[in-house]
Write a protein that holds these residues in place. Sequence first.
Motif, short mmCIF file in Angstrom:
data_model
loop_
_atom_site.label_atom_id
_atom_site.label_comp_id
_atom_site.label_asym_id
_atom_site.label_seq_id
_atom_site.Cartn_x
_atom_site.Cartn_y
_atom_site.Cartn_z
N MET A 105 85.24 -7.89 26.72
CA MET A 105 84.72 -8.08 25.39
C MET A 105 83.19 -8.03 25.39
N LEU A 106 82.59 -8.52 26.46
CA LEU A 106 81.13 -8.49 26.50
C LEU A 106 80.60 -7.07 26.53
N VAL A 107 81.27 -6.21 27.29
CA VAL A 107 80.81 -4.83 27.39
C VAL A 107 81.02 -4.10 26.08
N SER A 108 82.18 -4.29 25.46
CA SER A 108 82.46 -3.55 24.23
C SER A 108 81.62 -4.02 23.05
N SER A 109 81.07 -5.23 23.11
CA SER A 109 80.22 -5.71 22.02
C SER A 109 78.74 -5.67 22.37
N LEU A 133 78.18 -14.45 20.81
CA LEU A 133 79.33 -15.30 20.52
C LEU A 133 80.38 -15.21 21.63
N PHE A 134 80.64 -14.01 22.14
CA PHE A 134 81.58 -13.85 23.24
C PHE A 134 81.09 -14.58 24.48
N MET A 135 79.78 -14.55 24.72
CA MET A 135 79.22 -15.24 25.87
C MET A 135 79.37 -16.75 25.72
N ILE A 141 83.21 -5.00 40.35
CA ILE A 141 82.97 -3.81 39.51
C ILE A 141 82.66 -4.24 38.08
N ALA A 142 83.42 -5.19 37.56
CA ALA A 142 83.19 -5.66 36.20
C ALA A 142 81.83 -6.33 36.07
N THR A 143 81.47 -7.14 37.05
CA THR A 143 80.18 -7.82 37.02
C THR A 143 79.02 -6.83 37.16
N CYS A 144 79.15 -5.87 38.06
CA CYS A 144 78.10 -4.86 38.21
C CYS A 144 77.95 -4.02 36.95
N THR A 145 79.07 -3.76 36.27
CA THR A 145 79.00 -3.02 35.01
C THR A 145 78.22 -3.81 33.97
N LEU A 146 78.46 -5.12 33.89
CA LEU A 146 77.71 -5.94 32.93
C LEU A 146 76.22 -5.98 33.26
N PHE A 147 75.89 -6.12 34.55
CA PHE A 147 74.48 -6.15 34.93
C PHE A 147 73.81 -4.80 34.68
#
Length: 101
Positions: free
Chosen positions: A1-5, A14-16, A53-59
């Motif tokens: 959700m964080l990536v898509s928003s 809000l998602f955070m 992978i998910a964390t690196c994508t967010l960073f």
Amino acid sequence: MLVSSADNAIASSLFMLVAIAGISVSFVITESRWTLPAAGFEWGSIQWTAFGIATCTLFALSLFYPLSATLSPEFYAGLGVAVFLIMAAASALPTRTEVTA
């Protein structure tokens, strides 16, 4: 959700906040098998790789978002779906405790 928003600052914030509240609750409920330490113990290398992978994508997204004004909301939604699919696939694979049991 964080990536898509990511292209909407209010929705992302809000998602955070919801994620932080969930993590806080998991630290308070120490007897459940759904706490973070229990998940960390049970996860195998596949689950940790998917999480990485998910964390690196967010960073990476947080680094490149201010620099890229040309990326569309569809790109962020697609990236969010890709991260979700990676985590969903990893959750279906055997964990460390299932392999050793």
